[in-house]
Design an enzyme around this catalytic site. Structure first.
Site, PDB file in Angstrom:
ATOM      1  N   ASN A  43      13.223   5.787 -11.282  1.00 39.80           N
ATOM      2  CA  ASN A  43      14.142   4.666 -12.086  1.00 39.80           C
ATOM      3  C   ASN A  43      13.352   3.759 -12.710  1.00 39.80           C
ATOM      4  O   ASN A  43      12.842   4.863 -13.804  1.00 39.80           O
ATOM      5  CB  ASN A  43      15.330   3.853 -11.123  1.00 39.80           C
ATOM      6  CG  ASN A  43      14.789   3.330  -9.620  1.00 39.80           C
ATOM      7  OD1 ASN A  43      14.132   3.572  -9.309  1.00 39.80           O
ATOM      8  ND2 ASN A  43      14.701   1.516  -9.649  1.00 39.80           N
ATOM      9  N   ASP A  44      13.375   2.632 -12.792  1.00 38.41           N
ATOM     10  CA  ASP A  44      12.885   1.931 -14.150  1.00 38.41           C
ATOM     11  C   ASP A  44      11.840   1.896 -14.354  1.00 38.41           C
ATOM     12  O   ASP A  44      10.325   2.687 -13.297  1.00 38.41           O
ATOM     13  CB  ASP A  44      13.090   0.534 -13.742  1.00 38.41           C
ATOM     14  CG  ASP A  44      14.244  -0.259 -12.964  1.00 38.41           C
ATOM     15  OD1 ASP A  44      15.075   0.916 -12.860  1.00 38.41           O
ATOM     16  OD2 ASP A  44      13.903  -1.397 -12.310  1.00 38.41           O
ATOM     17  N   PRO A  45      11.266   1.504 -15.675  1.00 39.23           N
ATOM     18  CA  PRO A  45       9.872   2.094 -16.613  1.00 39.23           C
ATOM     19  C   PRO A  45       9.382   0.929 -16.113  1.00 39.23           C
ATOM     20  O   PRO A  45      10.358   0.269 -16.787  1.00 39.23           O
ATOM     21  CB  PRO A  45      10.217   2.431 -17.431  1.00 39.23           C
ATOM     22  CG  PRO A  45      11.999   1.721 -18.288  1.00 39.23           C
ATOM     23  CD  PRO A  45      12.839   1.908 -17.381  1.00 39.23           C
TER      24      PRO A  45
END
Ligand code: DQQ
Length: 574
Positions: free
Chosen positions: A60-62
């Protein structure tokens, strides 16, 4: 987006999220029984050729993107044991060009009492005299209490910065104190330095249904204290995840370091809204004297505000790249596939192509464009110029691999006379796109492209414009419609849409660029004014069976002035 009785709607959404997540506050859907089901073989059909993804499992998130000593670093939230959210560590890849990546050791994983239950999102700051410092959210207990922690490279001389340590001195560096809600307190930003000798960061949170960006300051980057008041907050927006706060230049397209000061700048505050899973940003002024951020009157501060992307794009994070004096944004594009299929194919989630960001000369919005390094993957090229498309006409773009391509088209519209009247009852662009799909005949438009199309059009993902007349001006709608993208029935197939703030009366031209990559169609309208990323899973329009068309279904003929299409080579990723 307009919510008539907003607080009631908000409370309902919040209640729904709490119920769905068994009392754990929102964020990702949780499937305890699937969290540690490791994949045996990875499904390749919809894997991307040039969008970043790990070899397997959930992403998921960078996190903490940065450029340091000749290398770009991308960290990201990753489940090493399965294809749904869980067991979260910071995976780490390094690159010389933002497109080709090498995976190195996980940078952060639960190892201390303060992050025993997870290492969640955060940012990196290059601190002069110290080097890169990662600040992230540690999950300290089973109740998911969130504390802010930091890590530094074990060996600054290692060009890949493979190993990170969490010093005992001042870790965690912030815990929630009254009135901060420790179960909704996460995702520290990159720090910025001000002339008063303090570093500052913002941490996302909420107070009841008010989204809040709490601010902390420090002189030595170890001891941090909360400022008297938040940098900014907004009622009825719920939890602010992954805030991002940075300056943009009023004078040029070049990016600025987070600490850049001066009166030739404006600031951007972006928040990812947990309740809708969309982001919005405002442009505004950072009042250093008052330590507050004030959005411009032209920027809507709430759900209906401006977005980097009107499609599948979340938890984005930007960084300043000093090697090219630009600011670059990363964002996560989740799957739209079913959970069962994510597990079956053994992977879930990609990163959108990194985008350079700068201020639109109109100063009302940002412009975003794929980093120039992407062009190095362009292979065989086709050109089609000056082709008129009458009502109902479509032409095929032949000679390139339509499943892995980059396409740039410039359309010109002879006259806007036939533009339909905009219906004020449509709540937002997404609803207008759903009502006026690519096959619904219009006056000016719909015109655009049919991506990932099967030969007989059983499947296709259209990306198109449609132009309306409103009281004073024209309204330009841009849509990316997944409804016919796949013969598979049980998928999330949204009709994403956004408005394009472009004055067509001058030269009556509009451009479209689409990055097509097997299960992603990432489209940039009018040079990056409006962007929509869709995730789609065709069953017939795959690999060599995928086709690409340009079409016009409006009564006004449209001219395709210039079209350039390229085969895209695969990037070396991980
Ligand atoms: N994802 C992280 C959180 C963040 C959320 C957990 C946003 O830190 O708020 O994986 O997608």
């Amino acid at each position: 987006m307009v919510f008539p009785e907003f607080s009631t709607t908000f409370l309902f959404l919040l209640w729904l999220l709490l119920v769905i997540n068994n009392g754990v506050e929102a964020f990702h859907k949780i499937y305890p029984h699937l969290q540690s089901v490791s994949t045996i073989s990875v499904g390749t059909q919809h894997r991307t050729g040039y969008h970043f993804q790990p070899r397997k499992h959930w992403i998921n998130d960078p996190n903490g993107p940065m450029y340091f000593n000749g290398f770009y670093h991308l960290f990201y939230q990753y489940n090493p044991n399965g294809s749904v959210w869980g067991n979260i560590v910071w995976a780490h890849s390094v690159s010389k060009d933002l497109i080709n990546w090498e995976a190195v050791e996980h940078a952060l994983y639960p190892s201390k009492s303060f992050d025993k239950y997870g290492c969640w999102s955060g940012s990196a700051t290059i601190v002069p005299g110290i080097g890169p410092v990662i600040q992230y959210t540690g999950i300290a207990d089973e109740k998911q209490t969130q504390v802010q922690c930091y890590a530094i490279p074990e060996d600054l001389k290692d060009p890949h910065l493979r190993k990170w340590v969490k010093p005992d001195d001042s870790n965690p560096f912030v815990v929630a104190d009254n009135p901060v809600n420790g179960s909704a307190f996460r995702d520290p930003t990159t720090a910025w330095w001000s002339k008063d000798g303090h570093w500052r960061i913002v941490v996302g949170s909420r107070r009841k249904d008010r989204g809040v960006a709490y601010m902390y300051r420090s002189k030595d980057f170890k001891k941090w204290v909360r400022s008297k008041h938040p940098l900014h907050s907004r009622k009825d927006t719920g939890m602010w995840e992954c805030p991002d706060f940075y300056p943009v230049s009023l004078k040029s397209n070049l990016g600025l370091d987070a600490s850049a000061d001066g009166n030739q700048t404006k600031h951007v505050l972006k928040n990812s809204l947990d309740v809708t899973r969309y982001e919005y940003y405002t442009l505004g002024t950072y009042r250093r004297d008052k330590d507050r951020y004030v959005p411009d009157k032209t920027s809507e501060d709430g759900w209906g505000g401006l977005r980097y992307d009107y499609g599948n794009f979340y938890a984005s994070k930007s960084f300043f790249d000093p090697s090219k004096n630009r600011r670059v944004i990363w964002g996560w594009a989740n799957e739209s596939d079913t959970k069962e299929d994510d597990v079956r194919k053994g992977w879930a989630g990609i990163q959108a192509i990194p985008r350079t960001v700068w201020l639109d000369p109109n100063q009302r919005q940002l412009l975003l464009w794929p980093v120039e390094e992407l062009n190095n993957l362009r292979g065989k090229e086709v050109n089609m110029n000056n082709q008129k498309l009458e009502k109902g006409e479509k032409v095929e773009v032949k000679g390139i691999t339509a499943a892995q391509a980059d396409l740039e088209v410039e359309f010109s519209i002879p006259s806007l006379e036939k533009a339909e009247t905009y219906d004020d009852k449509w709540v937002d662009a997404q609803e207008a796109c759903a009502n006026k799909g690519s096959n619904v005949e219009g006056g000016v438009g719909p015109f655009g492209i049919l991506t990932l199309a099967s030969e007989k059009l059983e499947e296709f993902t259209p990306v198109f414009f449609r132009i309306f007349k409103d009281k004073k001006k024209h309204v330009i709608l841009m849509c990316s419609d997944a409804r016919r993208s796949s013969l598979k029935g049980d998928l999330y197939k949204p009709t994403f849409g956004g408005f394009v703030d472009l004055d067509l009366t001058k030269d009556k031209k509009i451009s479209l660029r689409s990055l097509i990559d097997h299960s992603v169609v990432e489209s940039f309208g009018a040079g990056g004014k409006t962007i929509i990323l869709s995730r789609v899973y065709p069953q017939l329009a795959v690999l060599k069976q995928a086709h690409l068309f340009v079409f016009n279904n409006g009564t006004e003929p449209i001219t395709m002035e210039k079209l350039k299409g390229w085969d895209m080579k695969s990037a070396q990723i991980n």
